[in-house]
Structures are given as structure tokens and as C-alpha cells.
Design an enzyme around this catalytic site. Structure first.
Site, PDB file in Angstrom:
ATOM      1  N   TRP A 199      16.181 -19.330  50.207  1.00 41.05           N
ATOM      2  CA  TRP A 199      16.456 -20.449  49.291  1.00 41.05           C
ATOM      3  C   TRP A 199      15.700 -20.292  47.983  1.00 41.05           C
ATOM      4  O   TRP A 199      16.235 -20.595  46.913  1.00 41.05           O
ATOM      5  CB  TRP A 199      16.133 -21.778  49.963  1.00 41.05           C
ATOM      6  CG  TRP A 199      16.987 -22.037  51.166  1.00 41.05           C
ATOM      7  CD1 TRP A 199      16.565 -22.220  52.447  1.00 41.05           C
ATOM      8  CD2 TRP A 199      18.435 -22.143  51.216  1.00 41.05           C
ATOM      9  NE1 TRP A 199      17.641 -22.427  53.278  1.00 41.05           N
ATOM     10  CE2 TRP A 199      18.794 -22.397  52.554  1.00 41.05           C
ATOM     11  CE3 TRP A 199      19.440 -22.047  50.254  1.00 41.05           C
ATOM     12  CZ2 TRP A 199      20.115 -22.536  52.961  1.00 41.05           C
ATOM     13  CZ3 TRP A 199      20.758 -22.193  50.662  1.00 41.05           C
ATOM     14  CH2 TRP A 199      21.081 -22.441  51.989  1.00 41.05           C
ATOM     15  N   ASP A 238      11.385 -27.343  45.910  1.00 43.07           N
ATOM     16  CA  ASP A 238      12.494 -27.647  46.806  1.00 43.07           C
ATOM     17  C   ASP A 238      11.882 -28.085  48.138  1.00 43.07           C
ATOM     18  O   ASP A 238      11.286 -27.280  48.847  1.00 43.07           O
ATOM     19  CB  ASP A 238      13.358 -26.387  46.999  1.00 43.07           C
ATOM     20  CG  ASP A 238      14.502 -26.588  47.991  1.00 43.07           C
ATOM     21  OD1 ASP A 238      14.611 -27.677  48.590  1.00 43.07           O
ATOM     22  OD2 ASP A 238      15.301 -25.639  48.157  1.00 43.07           O
ATOM     23  N   LYS A 260      18.929 -32.213  55.840  1.00 41.94           N
ATOM     24  CA  LYS A 260      17.987 -31.595  56.765  1.00 41.94           C
ATOM     25  C   LYS A 260      17.174 -32.664  57.484  1.00 41.94           C
ATOM     26  O   LYS A 260      17.149 -32.706  58.697  1.00 41.94           O
ATOM     27  CB  LYS A 260      17.058 -30.625  56.014  1.00 41.94           C
ATOM     28  CG  LYS A 260      17.791 -29.570  55.198  1.00 41.94           C
ATOM     29  CD  LYS A 260      18.488 -28.528  56.064  1.00 41.94           C
ATOM     30  CE  LYS A 260      19.574 -27.749  55.349  1.00 41.94           C
ATOM     31  NZ  LYS A 260      19.125 -26.927  54.231  1.00 41.94           N
TER      32      LYS A 260
HETATM   33  C1  LIG Z   1      19.751 -26.067  53.217  1.00 41.03           C
HETATM   34  C2  LIG Z   1      18.860 -25.784  52.090  1.00 41.03           C
HETATM   35  C3  LIG Z   1      19.349 -25.650  50.776  1.00 41.03           C
HETATM   36  C4  LIG Z   1      20.829 -25.665  50.434  1.00 41.03           C
HETATM   37  O1  LIG Z   1      21.369 -26.911  50.544  1.00 41.03           O
HETATM   38  P1  LIG Z   1      22.927 -27.172  50.227  1.00 41.03           P
HETATM   39  O2  LIG Z   1      22.936 -28.660  50.131  1.00 41.03           O
HETATM   40  O3  LIG Z   1      23.700 -26.640  51.378  1.00 41.03           O
HETATM   41  O4  LIG Z   1      23.263 -26.520  48.950  1.00 41.03           O
HETATM   42  C5  LIG Z   1      18.433 -25.437  49.777  1.00 41.03           C
HETATM   43  N1  LIG Z   1      17.111 -25.366  50.019  1.00 41.03           N
HETATM   44  C6  LIG Z   1      16.605 -25.485  51.269  1.00 41.03           C
HETATM   45  C7  LIG Z   1      15.150 -25.379  51.491  1.00 41.03           C
HETATM   46  C8  LIG Z   1      17.460 -25.702  52.335  1.00 41.03           C
HETATM   47  O5  LIG Z   1      16.967 -25.805  53.575  1.00 41.03           O
END
Ligand SMILES: *Cc1c(COP(=O)(O)O)cnc(C)c1O
Length: 362
Positions: free
Chosen positions: A101, A171, A195
Site C-alpha cells: 500500500w 494511511d 477494514k
Molecule cells: C485496503 C487498503 C487500501 C486500499 O483501499 P481501497 O479502498 O480498496 O482502495 C489502502 N491502504 C491500506 C493500508 C489498506 O489496507
């Protein structure tokens, strides 16, 4: 009705109390005579829902007044681009690469400008968090970017990097609202809620007001943070249902002691699983460095692909589902987010213990 223990990395388990409440309100939201799904985003009722959601997340995280809270769409993956577009006026940002990511965020910035990698744990397949106490951050960089919990590799920052006075952008998708956070340490926190917080389709951005540019020539309206910041996330139709569900989860978190209490529970759950893994002769955690271990995503392997597959299949039959690991790590991964009860982790460990006994080499 039989609920399973769902260890999916995302979309993931939600609190049962929240699902029940949403169920009870599905035909008639609080006397409105309709579901939140059927409601105008311009209605007073929905304004109440989004206002309460924002107030509650501000309380939960202690978000200062000079930060905006945005409820957005487009996936957290879109934010890899939009954080750079909005927060890097000089088109420079420095990245710590701790997995897929963070790498994807870096690659988006490569399309748009001049990003730089200041540290990486690629040398050991992302099984640790690099030392971030003295990073070679460029003096004229716009910010330092981290992915604070690495969903795929199961690592997590337990101390924040030394940014040397630069803005920190993080993030937090797979650890969002899992523990207390000092928002003032960040210029921007972003997270996809699927998540640890809600249903897929909502991203939350917490961004310091002075970092939001007034003017971004050449950038389409929907890619500018200012557009939704000025309109309380209601410039266009938001994901009303998703925001409502997030709001219910915020209330659930507040009713259950807030983020400090959640952190305590999460640490306890993770300890049960890691203690078992560290002692097991069959299962091994892929993150050996105890200082880098995630409290949310726990990957582990037996070292034998067929045995891994057999375990995943048998666990699913026992109601422990979505334990298959990410293809880049293999083996298994147990995601044990806020809504995974301790009983679920105990059930998993009991099952693993039984599996281990039945596979003991003679
Ligand atoms: C799942 C995830 C993403 C991507 O998320 P989407 O909404 O599917 O684009 C980005 N960063 C992290 C840390 C993730 O776990």
C-alpha cells in the site's frame, strides 16, 4: 442463524450490536418512515446523521478544531493520488515503503511529481518497520508519507517517524480507531473504513485546515479536498448509508470506553495469538520482530503449502473463515479488528492447537 468468526482483512467483521441496530432501523429510520438508503442527502434527518458522525469521531480521536473531517468516496487508493495532489504544492514527498500500500501511494506520486524513498523494508519481504529516527528526508519535501499498519504483511508502527519538522501524512486504513492517536502529530490521516470501521465505500480524511489549498489550477473539482471541506462532505451525493453505518460504529466505540479501552482489548487479543504462535512448533508468525508486529493483522505459516491449505479448509468448516493469507505472503492471516471478540481469537487458537496436536510428527 449462524454467525461465523470472520477473520477477513477487509471488508471485515462489524460489531453485532451495530448490525442489529441497523437491521432494526432498516425500514423506518427513527420515525422518518424510510430507510437511510432511501433518504435525500439534503434532508434534515440525514444532516443529523452526518453531523453526529462527525461530532462522535471528533470526540473519539480528540480531533482539534483546526482539522477538517471529510467523508469521501473513490477508495483509499484514490487518496494515494489526491493526498499528493492536495498536500504537495512543490510536487515533492518522501515515502517509507513498508509494503504494497505504501508502494502504491509512492507509484501514484511518481505519475504526478517527484517522490523519493527514504526507507524501505523490501529487503526482508516487508517483515519489519525500518528505523525512522534519522531518515534522509529532503529539506524541501512537502511531507513524509507512511502506511501506519501494513494490512498484508502484518507490521505496524509503534512509534512515529522523526519527521524533522516536516508534515506527516499517514494511511491508517487497517488500524483506524484501533487505539488512541495524537492527531496533532499528523498533517493528514486517511483511511478506507472497510477494514476496521464500516462497510466499503467510505474514506475518512482528517486534514489540517491550513494544508488544504484554496487554489489548485488544472485539478478537477472532485479531486480537491477544498470542495468537500467547504461543503461538509455534501458537495455531491455521499455514501449516505456508509456514513450512517460508520456513525453507528463510532457510537459503539464511545459506549465501549473509546479508543483507550479498544486498544487494551486489541493488545490482549493480539497477545493471545502471538503467544500461541511463538510457542507453536507447527505455526510460525511471519513477523519475527516483536517491535514491528501489528495488533490488527497477523500472518502466519506452517512452511508447507498443502498443510496451510488443509488448515484453512478445516478452519472454515469449524466456522473460522477467511483465514487464507495474501498471495504475496502465503499461508494464513488472521485479521482481528475492533469488532472481533476475544472469544473469536480464543476459538482460533484452540482450533490451531487441536490441528497442531493432530499433525504432530510421530
Ligand atoms: C485496503 C487498503 C487500501 C486500499 O483501499 P481501497 O479502498 O480498496 O482502495 C489502502 N491502504 C491500506 C493500508 C489498506 O489496507
Amino acid at each position: 442463524m449462524a454467525r461465523v468468526y470472520n477473520f477477513s482483512a477487509g471488508p471485515a467483521v462489524l460489531p453485532e450490536e451495530v448490525l442489529s441496530r441497523a437491521g432494526s432501523e432498516i425500514l423506518d429510520y427513527q420515525g422518518s418512515g424510510m430507510s437511510v438508503m432511501e433518504m435525500s442527502h439534503r434532508s434534515k434527518v440525514f444532516q443529523g446523521i452526518i453531523d453526529k458522525a462527525e461530532a462522535d469521531i471528533r470526540t473519539l480521536m480528540g480531533i482539534p478544531e483546526n482539522y477538517k473531517v471529510l467523508f469521501l468516496q473513490g477508495g483509499d487508493s484514490l487518496l494515494f493520488a489526491t493526498t499528493f495532489i492536495n498536500l504537495a504544492p512543490h510536487r515533492k514527498a518522501d515515502f517509507v515503503i513498508t509494503g504494497n500500500w505504501a508502494k502504491k501511494a509512492y507509484q501514484e506520486a511518481q505519475i504526478l511529481g517527484d517522490p523519493n524513498v527514504v526507507a524501505s523494508s523490501a529487503d526482508k519481504n516487508f517483515t519489519y518497520i525500518p528505523d525512522c529516527s534519522d531518515l534522509p528526508i529532503r529539506e524541501d519535501t512537502d511531507y513524509l508519507y507512511i502506511c501506519q499498519n501494513n494490512t498484508i504483511y502484518g507490521t505496524q508502527y509503534h512509534t512515529l517517524p522523526n519527521t524533522k519538522g516536516h508534515t506527516l501524512v499517514s494511511d491508517q486504513s487497517s488500524m483506524f480507531l484501533s487505539e488512541p492517536v495524537d492527531v496533532t502529530k499528523f498533517g493528514c490521516i486517511h483511511a478506507g473504513v472497510q477494514k476496521n470501521v464500516g462497510p466499503a465505500g467510505v474514506q475518512i480524511v482528517i486534514v489540517r485546515e491550513d494544508l488544504i489549498p484554496d487554489d489548485l489550477p488544472g485539478v478537477p473539482t472532485m479531486l480537491r479536498f477544498k470542495t468537500q471541506a467547504d461543503k461538509g462532505s455534501l458537495y455531491n451525493t455521499p455514501n449516505c448509508w456508509g456514513i450512517y453505518m460508520c456513525g453507528l460504529v463510532f457510537q459503539w466505540l464511545l459506549e465501549n470506553g473509546g479508543l483507550a479501552a479498544m486498544h487494551e482489548k486489541n493488545a490482549e487479543k493480539a497477545k493471545i495469538l502471538y503467544d500461541y504462535l511463538d510457542a507453536s512448533e507447527l505455526f510460525h508468525p511471519t513477523v519475527a520482530d516483536t517491535q514491528s508486529r501489528s495488533l490488527m493483522n497477523v500472518p502466519f505459516v506452517t512452511g508447507d503449502k498443502d498443510l496451510d491449505a488443509e488448515f484453512v479448509a478445516q478452519a472454515a468448516e469449524a466456522g473460522l473463515v477467511n483465514l487464507k493469507g495474501h498471495r504475496t505472503v502465503g499461508g494464513m492471516r488472521a485479521s482481528i479488528y475492533n469488532a472481533m471478540p476475544k472469544a473469536g481469537v480464543e476459538a482460533l487458537v484452540n482450533f490451531m492447537d487441536g490441528f497442531e496436536r493432530s499433525h504432530k510428527k510421530a
